[in-house]
Design a protein around this motif. Sequence first.
Motif, PDB file in Angstrom:
ATOM      1  N   ARG A 120      15.702  -4.050 -39.198  1.00 31.96           N
ATOM      2  CA  ARG A 120      15.816  -4.284 -37.754  1.00 31.96           C
ATOM      3  C   ARG A 120      14.578  -4.952 -37.171  1.00 31.96           C
ATOM      4  O   ARG A 120      14.603  -5.413 -36.038  1.00 31.96           O
ATOM      5  N   ALA A 121      13.483  -5.025 -37.935  1.00 27.72           N
ATOM      6  CA  ALA A 121      12.233  -5.611 -37.442  1.00 27.72           C
ATOM      7  C   ALA A 121      11.942  -6.977 -38.056  1.00 27.72           C
ATOM      8  O   ALA A 121      10.934  -7.597 -37.719  1.00 27.72           O
ATOM      9  N   ARG A 122      12.799  -7.439 -38.929  1.00 32.62           N
ATOM     10  CA  ARG A 122      12.542  -8.713 -39.618  1.00 32.62           C
ATOM     11  C   ARG A 122      12.697  -9.902 -38.680  1.00 32.62           C
ATOM     12  O   ARG A 122      13.461  -9.855 -37.710  1.00 32.62           O
TER      13      ARG A 122
ATOM     14  N   GLN B  40      16.772   1.895 -49.045  1.00 31.30           N
ATOM     15  CA  GLN B  40      18.111   1.609 -49.543  1.00 31.30           C
ATOM     16  C   GLN B  40      18.616   0.246 -49.092  1.00 31.30           C
ATOM     17  O   GLN B  40      19.678  -0.202 -49.531  1.00 31.30           O
ATOM     18  N   ASP B  41      17.847  -0.440 -48.249  1.00 26.51           N
ATOM     19  CA  ASP B  41      18.216  -1.769 -47.777  1.00 26.51           C
ATOM     20  C   ASP B  41      18.331  -2.724 -48.971  1.00 26.51           C
ATOM     21  O   ASP B  41      17.473  -2.711 -49.864  1.00 26.51           O
ATOM     22  N   PRO B  42      19.374  -3.553 -49.029  1.00 31.51           N
ATOM     23  CA  PRO B  42      19.545  -4.461 -50.168  1.00 31.51           C
ATOM     24  C   PRO B  42      18.352  -5.389 -50.420  1.00 31.51           C
ATOM     25  O   PRO B  42      18.005  -5.637 -51.575  1.00 31.51           O
ATOM     26  N   ALA B  43      17.695  -5.881 -49.381  1.00 30.80           N
ATOM     27  CA  ALA B  43      16.539  -6.771 -49.586  1.00 30.80           C
ATOM     28  C   ALA B  43      15.362  -6.009 -50.178  1.00 30.80           C
ATOM     29  O   ALA B  43      14.656  -6.523 -51.051  1.00 30.80           O
TER      30      ALA B  43
ATOM     31  N   GLY C 219       7.755  -0.915 -40.232  1.00 29.55           N
ATOM     32  CA  GLY C 219       7.493  -1.320 -41.602  1.00 29.55           C
ATOM     33  C   GLY C 219       6.379  -0.516 -42.225  1.00 29.55           C
ATOM     34  O   GLY C 219       5.921   0.492 -41.683  1.00 29.55           O
ATOM     35  N   ARG C 220       5.930  -1.023 -43.348  1.00 36.15           N
ATOM     36  CA  ARG C 220       4.868  -0.384 -44.124  1.00 36.15           C
ATOM     37  C   ARG C 220       3.954  -1.466 -44.668  1.00 36.15           C
ATOM     38  O   ARG C 220       4.410  -2.539 -45.065  1.00 36.15           O
TER      39      ARG C 220
ATOM     40  N   GLY D   1       7.740 -11.454 -36.853  1.00 33.18           N
ATOM     41  CA  GLY D   1       6.310 -11.571 -37.115  1.00 33.18           C
ATOM     42  C   GLY D   1       5.606 -10.250 -37.361  1.00 33.18           C
ATOM     43  O   GLY D   1       4.380 -10.200 -37.425  1.00 33.18           O
ATOM     44  N   VAL D   2       6.367  -9.179 -37.524  1.00 34.81           N
ATOM     45  CA  VAL D   2       5.792  -7.851 -37.718  1.00 34.81           C
ATOM     46  C   VAL D   2       4.966  -7.784 -39.001  1.00 34.81           C
ATOM     47  O   VAL D   2       3.828  -7.312 -39.000  1.00 34.81           O
ATOM     48  N   ALA D   3       5.538  -8.254 -40.113  1.00 32.79           N
ATOM     49  CA  ALA D   3       4.827  -8.162 -41.396  1.00 32.79           C
ATOM     50  C   ALA D   3       3.545  -8.986 -41.365  1.00 32.79           C
ATOM     51  O   ALA D   3       2.494  -8.518 -41.819  1.00 32.79           O
ATOM     52  N   THR D   4       3.606 -10.186 -40.819  1.00 35.15           N
ATOM     53  CA  THR D   4       2.401 -11.030 -40.754  1.00 35.15           C
ATOM     54  C   THR D   4       1.326 -10.364 -39.911  1.00 35.15           C
ATOM     55  O   THR D   4       0.154 -10.318 -40.306  1.00 35.15           O
ATOM     56  N   ALA D   5       1.693  -9.844 -38.752  1.00 36.86           N
ATOM     57  CA  ALA D   5       0.717  -9.170 -37.884  1.00 36.86           C
ATOM     58  C   ALA D   5       0.118  -7.952 -38.583  1.00 36.86           C
ATOM     59  O   ALA D   5      -1.090  -7.702 -38.492  1.00 36.86           O
ATOM     60  N   ALA D   6       0.955  -7.198 -39.303  1.00 36.52           N
ATOM     61  CA  ALA D   6       0.463  -6.011 -40.002  1.00 36.52           C
ATOM     62  C   ALA D   6      -0.487  -6.382 -41.132  1.00 36.52           C
ATOM     63  O   ALA D   6      -1.536  -5.759 -41.312  1.00 36.52           O
ATOM     64  N   VAL D   7      -0.148  -7.414 -41.897  1.00 37.41           N
ATOM     65  CA  VAL D   7      -1.013  -7.856 -42.997  1.00 37.41           C
ATOM     66  C   VAL D   7      -2.354  -8.335 -42.446  1.00 37.41           C
ATOM     67  O   VAL D   7      -3.414  -7.980 -42.963  1.00 37.41           O
ATOM     68  N   ARG D   8      -2.324  -9.132 -41.393  1.00 37.68           N
ATOM     69  CA  ARG D   8      -3.582  -9.606 -40.783  1.00 37.68           C
ATOM     70  C   ARG D   8      -4.438  -8.437 -40.310  1.00 37.68           C
ATOM     71  O   ARG D   8      -5.645  -8.401 -40.555  1.00 37.68           O
ATOM     72  N   ALA D   9      -3.820  -7.479 -39.629  1.00 37.44           N
ATOM     73  CA  ALA D   9      -4.567  -6.333 -39.097  1.00 37.44           C
ATOM     74  C   ALA D   9      -5.171  -5.500 -40.216  1.00 37.44           C
ATOM     75  O   ALA D   9      -6.340  -5.099 -40.149  1.00 37.44           O
TER      76      ALA D   9
END
Length: 181
Positions: free
Chosen positions: A104-106, A29-32, A81-82, A109-117
């Motif tokens: 709250r996690a934006r 439901q987050d606007p982004a 995240g997902r 670097g969470v998304a970048t680390a997750a994509v790399r992993a």
Amino acid sequence: MPPPVIEAGPIVLRPFAEDDIGWVCEVSQDPAVQRNLSEVFAPYRREHAEFFVRQMTLAAWDEGRRAEFLVASAADGARLGRVGLDLRPYEPGAAEIGYWTDPRARGRGVATAAVRALCRWAFTAPDLALIEWRCEVGNLASRRVAEKAGFLIEATLRRRLLHRGHRVDAWVGSLLRPDPS
């Protein structure tokens, strides 16, 4: 085969579970998330989150269609995240990546680390040669993540995505299996 748990320093990629449904509903439901993800219903309801967790993550894994992971903090298990892959049975050797983060996690670097992993793990499969990334033109946050994770942005595709019933332009990029040199 059950989904693995992928440890990646400060984050862990783990399978989704029934108790993640409420969190998926909240974040969706987050606007982004609403603005940038065409496959997220507006308004987003609990039944949409139930379908996502039960069908798009758990059942899709069992059927070999998708590899979806919840991104959690390695320190305390907090949901961050997902990240997931559409395994594209119609295009052998290729997958498409998608991701989003809890507001709250934006910016951490969470998304970048997750994509790399996820990409490192995915390329251990001998038949995967290409991971593709796409997003609507203008989603600079997603593009930055893809570029930081090593994706080469290749093109702008005209009216390639369907977003809320309208055709929109898309950026597309790719990451190739590393050469074993």
